[in-house]
Design an enzyme around this catalytic site. Structure first.
Site, mmCIF file in Angstrom:
data_model
loop_
_atom_site.group_PDB
_atom_site.id
_atom_site.type_symbol
_atom_site.label_atom_id
_atom_site.label_comp_id
_atom_site.label_asym_id
_atom_site.label_seq_id
_atom_site.Cartn_x
_atom_site.Cartn_y
_atom_site.Cartn_z
ATOM 1 N N ASP A 1 78.384 60.307 29.844
ATOM 2 C CA ASP A 1 77.210 59.774 30.543
ATOM 3 C C ASP A 1 76.041 59.501 29.603
ATOM 4 O OD1 ASP A 1 78.508 59.511 32.852
ATOM 5 O OD2 ASP A 1 77.251 60.846 34.035
ATOM 6 N N ASP B 1 73.953 51.823 45.803
ATOM 7 C CA ASP B 1 74.778 50.631 46.019
ATOM 8 C C ASP B 1 76.088 50.679 45.227
ATOM 9 O OD1 ASP B 1 73.871 50.307 43.466
ATOM 10 O OD2 ASP B 1 72.866 48.381 43.791
ATOM 11 N N GLY C 1 79.792 58.193 42.746
ATOM 12 C CA GLY C 1 79.084 57.324 43.683
ATOM 13 C C GLY C 1 79.093 55.870 43.245
ATOM 14 N N ARG C 2 79.393 55.650 41.971
ATOM 15 C CA ARG C 2 79.445 54.263 41.477
ATOM 16 C C ARG C 2 80.557 54.112 40.462
ATOM 17 N NH1 ARG C 2 74.726 54.605 36.900
ATOM 18 N NH2 ARG C 2 74.856 56.843 36.835
ATOM 19 N N GLY D 1 79.688 63.547 43.320
ATOM 20 C CA GLY D 1 80.933 62.775 43.323
ATOM 21 C C GLY D 1 80.710 61.415 42.711
ATOM 22 N N ASP E 1 76.882 68.154 36.255
ATOM 23 C CA ASP E 1 77.844 67.102 36.603
ATOM 24 C C ASP E 1 78.033 66.139 35.440
ATOM 25 O OD1 ASP E 1 75.066 66.576 37.437
ATOM 26 O OD2 ASP E 1 75.791 64.576 37.914
ATOM 27 N N ASN E 2 77.228 66.264 34.392
ATOM 28 C CA ASN E 2 77.398 65.416 33.215
ATOM 29 C C ASN E 2 77.925 66.219 32.029
ATOM 30 O OD1 ASN E 2 76.471 63.200 34.631
ATOM 31 N ND2 ASN E 2 74.355 63.496 33.990
ATOM 32 N N ARG F 1 84.437 67.857 35.458
ATOM 33 C CA ARG F 1 83.138 68.319 34.955
ATOM 34 C C ARG F 1 82.903 69.765 35.348
ATOM 35 N NH1 ARG F 1 80.389 63.041 35.714
ATOM 36 N NH2 ARG F 1 82.105 61.614 36.090
HETATM 37 P P1 AMP Z 1 74.098 60.532 36.889
HETATM 38 O O1 AMP Z 1 73.223 61.728 36.702
HETATM 39 O O2 AMP Z 1 73.483 59.237 36.433
HETATM 40 O O3 AMP Z 1 75.439 60.746 36.286
HETATM 41 O O4 AMP Z 1 74.325 60.331 38.451
HETATM 42 C C1 AMP Z 1 74.262 61.368 39.375
HETATM 43 C C2 AMP Z 1 74.920 61.016 40.692
HETATM 44 O O5 AMP Z 1 74.321 59.860 41.283
HETATM 45 C C3 AMP Z 1 76.402 60.729 40.595
HETATM 46 O O6 AMP Z 1 77.018 61.278 41.735
HETATM 47 C C4 AMP Z 1 76.452 59.220 40.636
HETATM 48 O O7 AMP Z 1 77.680 58.744 41.117
HETATM 49 C C5 AMP Z 1 75.326 58.896 41.597
HETATM 50 N N1 AMP Z 1 74.789 57.537 41.396
HETATM 51 C C6 AMP Z 1 74.058 57.103 40.362
HETATM 52 N N2 AMP Z 1 73.758 55.793 40.502
HETATM 53 C C7 AMP Z 1 74.307 55.374 41.660
HETATM 54 C C8 AMP Z 1 74.358 54.124 42.359
HETATM 55 N N3 AMP Z 1 73.768 53.029 41.890
HETATM 56 N N4 AMP Z 1 75.029 54.110 43.525
HETATM 57 C C9 AMP Z 1 75.629 55.186 44.007
HETATM 58 N N5 AMP Z 1 75.628 56.394 43.411
HETATM 59 C C10 AMP Z 1 74.978 56.491 42.240
HETATM 60 MG MG MG Z 2 76.949 61.463 35.815
#
Ligand code: AMP
Ligand code: MG
Length: 492
Positions: free
Chosen positions: A263, A122, A89-90, A87, A253-254, A180
């Site tokens: 991403d 965070d 997360g940021r 989901g 998810d990307n 996605r």
């Molecule tokens: P990504 O592969 O970079 O797209 O991230 C994978 C997952 O990690 C996604 O659900 C993002 O929302 C979560 N995520 C990445 N960085 C952070 C962060 N600093 N704080 C909270 N969730 C994060």
């Molecule tokens: Mg992502």
């Protein structure tokens, strides 16, 4: 003119799809850059775009224009391992805009604080990933690759903690949508655990209505949906390969279902060519290496097909057969598009030998440690009548370059399409400027010290990648040994 205002079609879906969440307040928003062309396309008032209010808005401090932020739910396979709950997360979807051409676009703040999906994170972002996504996504758009776009980059005045303290920033992303493969996987899992649920159908109907309305004309719209997504992804990955682009983190998810590149974490462009090239520090097995991208693309799409199975047929055996048949279209579609692209890059659109010729070209390029982008750029110059010296300079072994060029010349002279037309296609296919890793890195390093000159210059040069720009010749060149970027990192 009516005031700019957000709409919220995704928020009309059931509650399980998202969580309403407010962005965090940050101390000192500073507008690093906004994208005027894109803002204009969205109908955003340009006076507002340059106001101090805009900095507050894009930092998430002051929601206006009917913004109603939500964090979207999704799951995903990361490096092949299943994560049932990811989901946003940021990131927060603050609303949708129907642009001047009638296209509905998501506007998302990235790095705007914690959400119910943040897990241990965070919810923030450092300035590095923000500048990187701005530079590379806008470069991809100018290169003609489907991609999410950059609307704004703001620094927040906050220090965020990673391995070292970093300046914080928020990125505003625009996308045709943020659904996605992992979104489908999330709801397939929910449907599976609770009999009677039909969230996958709800999501598939939403995606068809928004992105693939023609699928409704098919006897089974959901099969047509999968077929369309597969085709777009096959074309997208072929385009990446044609530019030497390595996404670096093709987790499900990307991978977005409308077929835009999304991403830009550890992504990179190949300089010295090798088919197994990878940059990401966490991709130890080379799962997302240049040459493996079609395989992983198909693997991801097989996960999408699995999620859609109940919509194909009540009988699972039949549904699987249908899914396999449709998934079987990916590789031939990809391969055909790849050959079209490379045949245009080398000016041989009609050659029957193109497949074998490109295979041997890649071998020669690898053995001779040839720079990928310069190879095609200088070949274009040779096709335009330039002396071959600069082209041959790219090869470690002069004779290997000469032999390759002799073979190419023979095929080139035989091709039936007029050479001026072929030259034009070569010029349109072979960029002069790409976001070279070392230039992106230099712009980021300066940006961390509050100097955005290089960032602005790079974005400017890359907005016109196919035309030589006086005074910017250095942006064509590969890194010096000391400048070379060997590893990239995820944007977390
Ligand atoms: P990504 O592969 O970079 O797209 O991230 C994978 C997952 O990690 C996604 O659900 C993002 O929302 C979560 N995520 C990445 N960085 C952070 C962060 N600093 N704080 C909270 N969730 C994060
Ligand atoms: Mg992502």
């Amino acid at each position: 003119m009516p005031e700019f205002s957000f709409d919220h079609s995704y928020a009309t879906l059931p509650e399980a799809f998202y969580s309403p969440t407010q962005p965090a307040t940050v101390p000192e928003p500073y507008l690093i850059k906004t994208n005027e062309t894109l803002a204009d396309q969205l109908g955003i008032d340009l006076e507002f775009l340059h106001s101090s209010e805009a900095a507050e808005f894009f930092a998430g401090n002051k929601m206006q224009f009917n913004a109603a932020p939500i964090a979207m739910a999704y799951a995903g396979h990361q490096f092949g391992g299943w994560s049932p709950q990811l989901g946003d997360g940021r990131a927060l979807l603050i609303g949708e805009v129907v642009d001047k051409d009638g296209l509905r676009l998501d506007v998302q703040l990235k790095g705007s604080g914690r959400t119910p999906y943040s897990r241990g994170g965070d919810g923030k972002s450092g300035i590095g990933p923000v500048l990187r996504e701005y530079i590379v996504s806008e470069a991809m758009a100018a290169l003609g690759v489907p991609t999410t776009r950059a609307l704004a980059a703001v620094s927040t005045g906050e220090t965020i903690m990673r391995e070292e303290p970093l300046p914080g920033a928020v990125f505003t992303r625009v996308a045709q949508s943020h659904v996605r493969v992992g979104t489908f996987q999330y709801f397939a899992a929910l449907d599976h655990s609770t009999p009677g649920n039909s969230y996958v159908k709800t999501l598939a109907d939403y995606v068809i209505d928004r992105h693939y309305p023609h699928a409704r004309d098919d006897t089974n719209p959901y099969q047509a949906l999968l077929r369309s997504i597969i085709k777009r992804q096959a074309h997208l990955i072929a385009q990446w390969m044609g530019l030497g682009f390595i996404h670096g983190v093709m987790n499900t998810d990307n991978m977005q279902v409308v077929g835009e590149t999304i991403d830009y974490g550890p992504c990179a462009f190949i300089d010295v060519f090798h088919p197994d090239k990878k940059f990401s520090s966490i991709d130890r097995q080379g799962r997302y290496a240049w040459n493996n991208q079609p395989n992983i693309g198909l693997w991801n799409l097989a996960r999408l097909a699995e999620a859609l199975l109940p919509l194909f047929d009540e009988d699972e055996t039949i549904a699987i057969q249908i899914a396999e048949t449709i998934a079987g279209e990916f590789m031939p579609t990809f391969h055909q598009r790849l050959l079209e692209i490379f045949s245009e890059k080398v000016g041989l659109p009609n050659s029957e030998k193109i497949d074998a010729f490109m295979q041997s070209t890649f071998i020669t390029m690898t053995k001779n440690k040839v720079d990928f982008t310069l190879f095609f750029r200088r070949l274009t110059q040779v096709a335009g009548g330039a002396n071959s010296a600069d082209f041959l300079d790219l090869f470690e072994e002069y004779q290997a370059g000469q032999d390759w060029l002799d073979e190419w010349s023979e095929l080139y002279d035989k091709d039936e399409t007029s050479s001026s037309e072929r030259l034009k296609r070569m010029q349109e296919r072979n960029p002069i400027y790409i976001p070279r890793n070392h230039r992106v890195e230099q712009a980021i390093q300066a940006g961390m010290n509050n100097d955005f000159t290089l960032f602005h210059e790079l974005v400017q040069v890359l907005s016109n990648p196919f035309e030589a720009q006086d005074g910017f010749e250095k942006y064509e060149l590969p890194p010096l040994p000391a400048e070379e970027v060997r590893r990239t990192f995820c944007g977390t």
